[in-house]
Design an enzyme around this catalytic site. Structure first.
Site, short mmCIF file in Angstrom:
data_model
loop_
_atom_site.label_atom_id
_atom_site.label_comp_id
_atom_site.label_asym_id
_atom_site.label_seq_id
_atom_site.Cartn_x
_atom_site.Cartn_y
_atom_site.Cartn_z
N ASP A 63 0.86 -1.19 0.00
CA ASP A 63 0.00 0.00 0.00
C ASP A 63 0.89 1.23 0.00
O ASP A 63 1.98 1.23 0.56
CB ASP A 63 -0.98 -0.01 1.17
CG ASP A 63 -0.29 -0.04 2.52
OD1 ASP A 63 0.14 1.03 2.99
OD2 ASP A 63 -0.17 -1.13 3.10
N ASP A 152 -9.54 3.48 6.78
CA ASP A 152 -8.35 3.33 7.62
C ASP A 152 -8.64 3.95 8.98
O ASP A 152 -8.73 5.17 9.11
CB ASP A 152 -7.18 4.02 6.92
CG ASP A 152 -5.89 4.04 7.72
OD1 ASP A 152 -5.90 3.62 8.89
OD2 ASP A 152 -4.88 4.50 7.17
N GLU A 154 -7.41 4.52 12.61
CA GLU A 154 -6.26 4.42 13.49
C GLU A 154 -6.02 5.65 14.36
O GLU A 154 -5.02 5.72 15.06
CB GLU A 154 -5.00 4.09 12.71
CG GLU A 154 -4.67 5.03 11.57
CD GLU A 154 -3.37 4.64 10.88
OE1 GLU A 154 -2.31 4.79 11.52
OE2 GLU A 154 -3.42 4.20 9.72
#
Length: 258
Positions: A63, A152, A154
């Site tokens: 990625d 995503d 986080e």
């Protein structure tokens, strides 16, 4: 996955150790502090499903974001990588300037591609989801064999655990409604358990961010290892510097059919 290269994102030294915070910036006007997985602690790993090892059939990928610079995608493909997950944005405030170039060039080189969005809990989740889906639709990228859109997760950005998961659920539902596909969710096991180990609804596929382990720890809402980010310090031909290394636990045809 982050607003910064994954090589600077989460450092899970071992089970029972602290996920180290990182202070990162990106270039969109003034620098912005982006601490990934900063609110983890070792006890957050105590209520997990346990380790799940990948099977004999697996494929490898990476990625990337604009922090990897100009990528020679033909060399990446020749090295054996079969998929790439490419950052589209950090919330709605910053669009990765290399996204479209990376998307088109990775596809031209023969990789299966997907897009991820660094999720900002303090921003409108529907606007974030729509921005990503609209861009993918413009590129003809919402359908198979492209990978489903990925969120995503986080950072907390000062938002409560309950509100984070509620807004993640809104993002997931919006993407699934608009694309007809089960989305992907990227997070680390310590961070996810620090949110209370919630079960997202609709349940997405998981990309498990657990570095330096022979077999990753999978948060208990998921009983299957699919995507695993196993390193943030990889070296891949065609890319200058470190890059995040991923695998899919299964065949290429299975992955392209998600």
């Amino acid at each position: 996955m982050s607003s910064t290269p994954r090589s600077a994102q989460l450092s899970l030294l071992s089970l029972g150790t602290l996920l180290l915070p990182a202070l990162l910036t990106f270039a969109c006007g003034a620098p912005i502090e982006d601490g990934q997985f900063t609110e983890n602690s070792s006890e957050n790993l105590t209520e997990q499903t346990g380790t799940i090892c990948p099977g004999a059939t697996k494929i490898y990928g990476i990625d990337v974001s604009y922090y990897q610079g100009n990528i020679n995608w033909a060399s990446v493909k020749a090295s054996g990588k079969q998929f790439a997950i490419i950052r589209y944005s950090d919330g709605t405030g910053f669009i990765d300037p290399k996204f479209e170039t990376n998307w088109k060039n990775a596809k031209a080189a023969g990789l299966t591609v997907g897009a991820y969005q660094f999720f900002r809990p303090g921003q409108d989740p529907i606007k974030q989801a729509d921005a990503l889906v609209n861009k993918l639709a413009a590129l003809g990228g919402t359908g198979r064999p492209n990978l489903p859109p990925m969120i995503d997760v986080e950072v907390k950005d000062g938002v409560s655990n309950a509100n984070i998961i509620a807004r993640v659920n809104q993002w997931l539902a919006r993407v699934q409604s608009r694309t007809g596909r089960q989305p992907l969710l990227y997070s680390g096991p310590g961070f996810w358990n620090g949110l209370g180990n919630p079960t997202p609804s609709p349940l997405p596929y998981l990309c498990d961010a657990h570095w330096g382990a022979s077999c990753p720890t999978v948060p208990s809402p998921w009983g299957r290892l699919r995507f695993w980010q196993y390193s943030a310090t990889g070296s891949v031909p065609g890319i200058s510097g470190n890059v995040d290394l991923d695998l899919y636990n299964g065949s290429l045809a299975e992955m392209q059919g998600l």
